[in-house]
Design an enzyme around this catalytic site. Structure first.
Site, PDB file in Angstrom:
ATOM      1  N   ASP A  90      22.633  44.177  59.738  1.00 22.76           N
ATOM      2  CA  ASP A  90      21.405  43.508  60.191  1.00 22.76           C
ATOM      3  C   ASP A  90      21.222  43.712  61.527  1.00 22.76           C
ATOM      4  O   ASP A  90      22.286  43.973  62.253  1.00 22.76           O
ATOM      5  CB  ASP A  90      21.157  41.990  59.442  1.00 22.76           C
ATOM      6  CG  ASP A  90      22.214  41.191  60.026  1.00 22.76           C
ATOM      7  OD1 ASP A  90      22.843  41.514  60.880  1.00 22.76           O
ATOM      8  OD2 ASP A  90      22.288  40.016  59.318  1.00 22.76           O
ATOM      9  N   ASP A 271      20.315  40.954  49.431  1.00 23.14           N
ATOM     10  CA  ASP A 271      21.666  40.265  49.780  1.00 23.14           C
ATOM     11  C   ASP A 271      21.228  38.795  50.082  1.00 23.14           C
ATOM     12  O   ASP A 271      20.261  38.101  50.121  1.00 23.14           O
ATOM     13  CB  ASP A 271      21.793  40.947  51.271  1.00 23.14           C
ATOM     14  CG  ASP A 271      21.118  40.186  52.443  1.00 23.14           C
ATOM     15  OD1 ASP A 271      21.736  39.410  53.234  1.00 23.14           O
ATOM     16  OD2 ASP A 271      19.983  40.298  52.725  1.00 23.14           O
ATOM     17  N   CYS A 309      31.513  36.920  30.247  1.00 23.45           N
ATOM     18  CA  CYS A 309      31.914  37.691  31.570  1.00 23.45           C
ATOM     19  C   CYS A 309      33.080  38.422  31.351  1.00 23.45           C
ATOM     20  O   CYS A 309      34.268  37.923  30.728  1.00 23.45           O
ATOM     21  CB  CYS A 309      31.882  36.834  32.687  1.00 23.45           C
ATOM     22  SG  CYS A 309      32.446  37.393  34.338  1.00 23.45           S
ATOM     23  N   CYS A 311      34.986  39.581  34.465  1.00 22.12           N
ATOM     24  CA  CYS A 311      35.353  39.813  35.671  1.00 22.12           C
ATOM     25  C   CYS A 311      37.063  39.510  35.471  1.00 22.12           C
ATOM     26  O   CYS A 311      37.386  39.044  34.482  1.00 22.12           O
ATOM     27  CB  CYS A 311      34.696  38.892  36.575  1.00 22.12           C
ATOM     28  SG  CYS A 311      35.190  37.132  36.593  1.00 22.12           S
ATOM     29  N   CYS A 314      37.700  35.743  34.552  1.00 19.01           N
ATOM     30  CA  CYS A 314      37.453  35.297  33.207  1.00 19.01           C
ATOM     31  C   CYS A 314      38.404  35.886  32.176  1.00 19.01           C
ATOM     32  O   CYS A 314      38.719  35.349  31.181  1.00 19.01           O
ATOM     33  CB  CYS A 314      35.892  35.709  32.958  1.00 19.01           C
ATOM     34  SG  CYS A 314      34.688  34.336  33.861  1.00 19.01           S
ATOM     35  N   HIS A 340      34.449  36.016  40.745  1.00 22.19           N
ATOM     36  CA  HIS A 340      33.498  35.661  39.396  1.00 22.19           C
ATOM     37  C   HIS A 340      32.277  35.901  39.866  1.00 22.19           C
ATOM     38  O   HIS A 340      31.461  36.536  39.252  1.00 22.19           O
ATOM     39  CB  HIS A 340      34.026  34.408  39.027  1.00 22.19           C
ATOM     40  CG  HIS A 340      32.876  33.948  37.836  1.00 22.19           C
ATOM     41  ND1 HIS A 340      32.797  34.721  36.686  1.00 22.19           N
ATOM     42  CD2 HIS A 340      31.987  33.278  37.923  1.00 22.19           C
ATOM     43  CE1 HIS A 340      31.775  34.081  36.024  1.00 22.19           C
ATOM     44  NE2 HIS A 340      31.119  33.097  36.887  1.00 22.19           N
TER      45      HIS A 340
END
Length: 374
Positions: A90, A271, A309, A311, A314, A340
């Site tokens: 940015d 974002d 989940c 991930c 998890c 996560h």
């Protein structure tokens, strides 16, 4: 940049963006790596655990520390951070807004004092591009004049005038630099302003989108004090003025619900610091809503954070363990919780994309809200 629309379902779009460093499938959520690092995670986590194709860096912060010349020395952000995929940087306009007590905008740019050592600096439309050339970021945002809401009509009108003037200066400079071999593989996005006023949004979008050399366009100046409904209405009104054949980016937004609602309104890119910031504060995102891992009730809970989940966190750890880490102020907590939350966000976007490709977005949205109401 190559951009193509893979499918649409209503106004929701599934697209593919090809940059010099990665292929990005949209809708996409970009994890925020403010100073070249997504907090508590490294490049290996971003690539191998999360599969992130693009992350965001902040020009203001990276310019002040370590500075753009140091980053150029290491081969740009990719060489410096070892994240091999795309970077969006940015322009510093948001920091001028958020640090308004130490910054001041005029017709040519923004003067600000460093929050680190109090030194004075001046950002202009061309200077922020020079900084981003040194970063070698794949997508560069131009300098814009962002205002908090609510604001007076006069202040919003001035914001649009400055942003348009700066956008003209920036694209002329970028095209001239490309002719010299500078920034050839870098892309440049303009930022639409206008508060929640439809006439102002139309004016800003029309003026900026007429500058056809821009590679994409962003909607800025939202999630800065207005209601969610005002944000959604403003996005819904603005996207039809944006080119269909270029990416659309909604800056600094937001919750999982915000992502679903604004994809429905035609946005491709997002974002927000929310997933990592909330993780650090003990709030975890799940398919059934938010979970406060600080709660004592999780002490003996053997379940993963989210049974749906897959991930790293998890698959390997219980709520009881994650709660223990948080209560113990153990540094490992920040990595596992951030992994996560970011996995949840990135996987949500994959699910949304798949629903658009199958023309089932409305079914997905209905199920998304149904799970959260239980």
């Amino acid at each position: 940049m190559d951009f193509k629309i893979d499918n649409t379902d209503g106004n929701a779009r599934a697209c593919t963006i090809q940059t010099a460093h990665s292929t990005i499938q949209t809708p996409v959520f970009m994890p925020v790596g403010t100073v070249g690092s997504v907090k508590s995670l490294d490049a290996k986590d971003m690539v191998e655990e999360l599969g992130a194709k693009i992350i965001l860096g902040n020009t203001y912060h990276l310019y002040l520390r370590p500075n753009d010349k140091v980053i150029k020395h290491f081969g740009g952000l990719h060489g410096f951070t070892k994240f091999p995929n795309s970077f969006l940087t940015d322009s510093g306009g948001f920091q001028a807004f958020s640090l308004s007590d130490i910054s001041k905008a005029d017709e040519n740019g923004i003067t600000f004092k460093s929050h680190i050592d109090g030194s004075s600096h001046y950002f202009t439309p061309t200077k922020v591009l020079d900084i981003q050339y040194n970063f070698n970021s794949d997508i560069m945002m131009i300098l814009d004049d962002l205002v908090a809401l609510p604001a007076t009509q006069e202040r919003i009108a001035l914001s649009i005038q400055r942003t348009t003037d700066w956008a003209k200066t920036a694209i002329e400079y970028h095209m001239s630099q490309k002719s010299k071999g500078i920034g050839v593989d870098q892309n440049i996005f303009a930022i639409i302003q206008g508060g929640t006023d439809k006439a102002f949004r139309k004016k800003s979008a029309t003026e900026l989108c007429a500058l056809e050399d821009y590679d994409g366009y962003a909607i800025g100046g939202l999630s800065v004090g207005e209601t969610n409904e005002d944000m959604y209405d403003t996005v819904e009104y603005t996207t039809p003025f944006m080119p269909k054949n270029k990416p659309r980016y909604l800056m600094g937004v937001g919750t999982p619900e915000d992502l679903v609602e604004n994809v429905e309104r035609g946005v491709d890119m997002f974002d927000c610091v929310m997933p990592t910031r909330n993780a650090r504060n003990g709030t975890l995102f799940t398919s059934f809503g938010k979970l406060n891992i600080k709660a004592a009730k999780f002490q003996l809970d053997e379940n993963p954070i989210d049974p749906e989940c897959n991930c790293h966190t998890c698959k390997n750890y219980s709520r009881g363990y994650i709660s223990h880490l948080f209560r113990s102020k153990e540094l490992t907590y920040f990595r596992l919780a951030s992994l996560h939350n970011l996995h949840y966000y990135l996987n949500l976007m994959k699910q949304i994309r798949e629903s658009i490709l199958q023309n089932k977005f409305q079914e997905f949205k209905k199920e998304f809200y149904k799970k959260r109401s239980k």
